[in-house]
Design a protein around this motif. Structure first.
Motif, short mmCIF file in Angstrom:
data_model
loop_
_atom_site.label_atom_id
_atom_site.label_comp_id
_atom_site.label_asym_id
_atom_site.label_seq_id
_atom_site.Cartn_x
_atom_site.Cartn_y
_atom_site.Cartn_z
N PHE A 1 38.67 41.75 37.98
CA PHE A 1 39.18 41.58 39.33
C PHE A 1 38.86 40.16 39.81
O PHE A 1 37.95 39.51 39.29
CB PHE A 1 38.46 42.52 40.32
N ASP A 2 39.57 39.71 40.84
CA ASP A 2 38.99 38.66 41.66
C ASP A 2 38.30 39.35 42.84
O ASP A 2 38.42 40.57 43.02
CB ASP A 2 40.02 37.61 42.10
N ARG A 3 37.57 38.59 43.63
CA ARG A 3 36.76 39.22 44.68
C ARG A 3 37.62 39.93 45.71
O ARG A 3 37.22 40.96 46.27
CB ARG A 3 35.86 38.18 45.33
N THR A 4 38.81 39.41 45.96
CA THR A 4 39.69 40.04 46.93
C THR A 4 40.23 41.36 46.42
O THR A 4 40.18 42.38 47.13
CB THR A 4 40.86 39.10 47.28
N THR A 5 40.74 41.38 45.18
CA THR A 5 41.27 42.63 44.65
C THR A 5 40.17 43.66 44.43
O THR A 5 40.40 44.86 44.57
CB THR A 5 42.05 42.40 43.34
N LYS A 6 38.97 43.20 44.10
CA LYS A 6 37.85 44.14 43.96
C LYS A 6 37.57 44.83 45.29
O LYS A 6 37.38 46.05 45.36
CB LYS A 6 36.60 43.39 43.46
#
Length: 365
Positions: free
Chosen positions: A31-36
């Protein structure tokens, strides 16, 4: 291509889909932090309930994550978790995660399967499809990479409901591109339903996503390694766009925004070379004129840039051959072709200046 699945909610079928495509349930999920934050709990819990063994990776949600430094760190996490060639990698996110995840999958243990789960419109319709995966170098974007086809592309249009308007318009640049280069009827559909698609209304959004994905998949299947020139037509507007992105240090203008402006330049170039009519130019610009940009972006990142600076910046494009830029032009709306001969700088400059004159009167700058 039967490995592109458009479904809502697609994650609830992921175990079954992995089985149908011969994929193990040992998966690195990136993930990136946003999608996580947005989707991580739902995705991970659903996969665990379907019998997956998981290793999670999270990277910053920015273009600079596509680097050797980030990749090297992630290799270490995978090695320490005993990830071996029996695993696969699921990339959840937009173009950054898709490119970086694909790059790591292509190189780890000399290659493990990658599955793309795009969460942005641009990734759903372009970057997740086709197997080009890469990281950046300080001297240019996507210069270091592989051809590594995804075993599956799992597209769930419901994820788009979380996107800000700017990301939707950025993704629409690639959607509109397919109408320009490959399908006159699709171009008309986009013109008729543009506002419904950007509002993620159904069935218009899913229809546009599915059609875009299938056009790209068909082109890639026919010219995987960009040898015949067919796949190169997917770069309509991109030679200009990469110049805008480099001048903005790959930070201040999004890829789709640069492509939107680049397609305007490419339309004027096509008109100058006599491959589209004045009516087709007006029709194409009419569709591009419906895009929205953040206040000040068009002025600062396009109108105020020197023409020679733009052309010089365009030469960082990885798609140039023998130091010559390659341009894609239209042969009427719905058809495109790659120019293999170099163009004089004054012809390129004219297309940029014509497009800037149009943009100055079209957008609130």
């Amino acid at each position: 291509m039967n490995n592109i699945i458009v479904s809502t909610p697609v994650i609830d079928r992921i175990g079954k889909l992995f089985g149908e495509h011969g994929l193990a349930k040992k998966t690195v999920v990136m993930f990136d932090r946003t999608t996580k934050e947005l989707f991580g709990e739902q995705i991970l819990s659903s996969m665990e309930s379907q019998g997956f063994t998981l290793q999670e990776l999270v990277v910053p949600a920015r273009e600079t994550s596509k680097s050797f430094r980030t990749a090297f760190s992630l290799y270490g996490e995978m090695i320490e978790a005993n990830v071996d060639r029996g695993w696969n990698l699921l990339a959840v996110g937009g173009g950054v995660v898709g490119d970086l995840g694909g790059f790591i999958a292509a190189s780890y243990y000399r290659g493990i399967p990658v599955i793309q789960l795009p969460t942005t419109l641009l990734a759903m319709t372009d970057s997740s499809i086709g197997g080009k995966v890469a990281i950046n170098h300080p001297l240019g974007k996507n210069l270091i990479g592989f051809f590594h086809m995804p075993k599956l592309v799992l597209i769930d249009p419901a994820y788009l409901k979380t996107l800000p308007e700017r990301e939707i318009y950025g993704g629409m640049a690639e959607v509109v591109k397919y109408g320009f280069i490959a399908d006159r009827e699709f171009f008309t559909y986009l013109d008729e339903h543009f506002d419904r698609i950007v509002a993620i209304e159904e069935p218009y959004a899913t229809t546009a996503i599915r059609k875009s994905a299938m056009i790209k998949a068909d082109v890639v299947e026919k010219d995987f390694r960009e040898e015949s020139g067919l796949r190169a037509t997917l770069n309509f507007g991109h030679t200009f766009a990469h110049g805008f992105e480099k001048l903005a240090d790959y930070r201040y203008i999004r890829h789709g925004e640069a492509v939107s402006l680049g397609m305007a330049c490419a339309l004027y170039l096509s008109r100058t070379l006599g491959t589209i009519t004045e009516d087709e130019l007006a029709e194409g610009l009419g569709l591009l004129g419906r895009f929205r940009f953040p206040k000040g972006l068009v002025k600062k990142r396009f109108l105020e840039q020197g023409t020679e600076d733009i052309i010089q910046s365009m030469h960082s494009d990885k798609k140039k051959v023998d130091s010559q830029l390659r341009f894609v032009i239209l042969d009427g709306i719905g058809r495109a072709k790659l120019l293999r001969d170099a163009l004089p700088n004054d012809v390129v400059a004219r297309s940029i200046e014509d497009a800037r004159a149009w943009a100055a009167t079209t957008f609130t700058c």
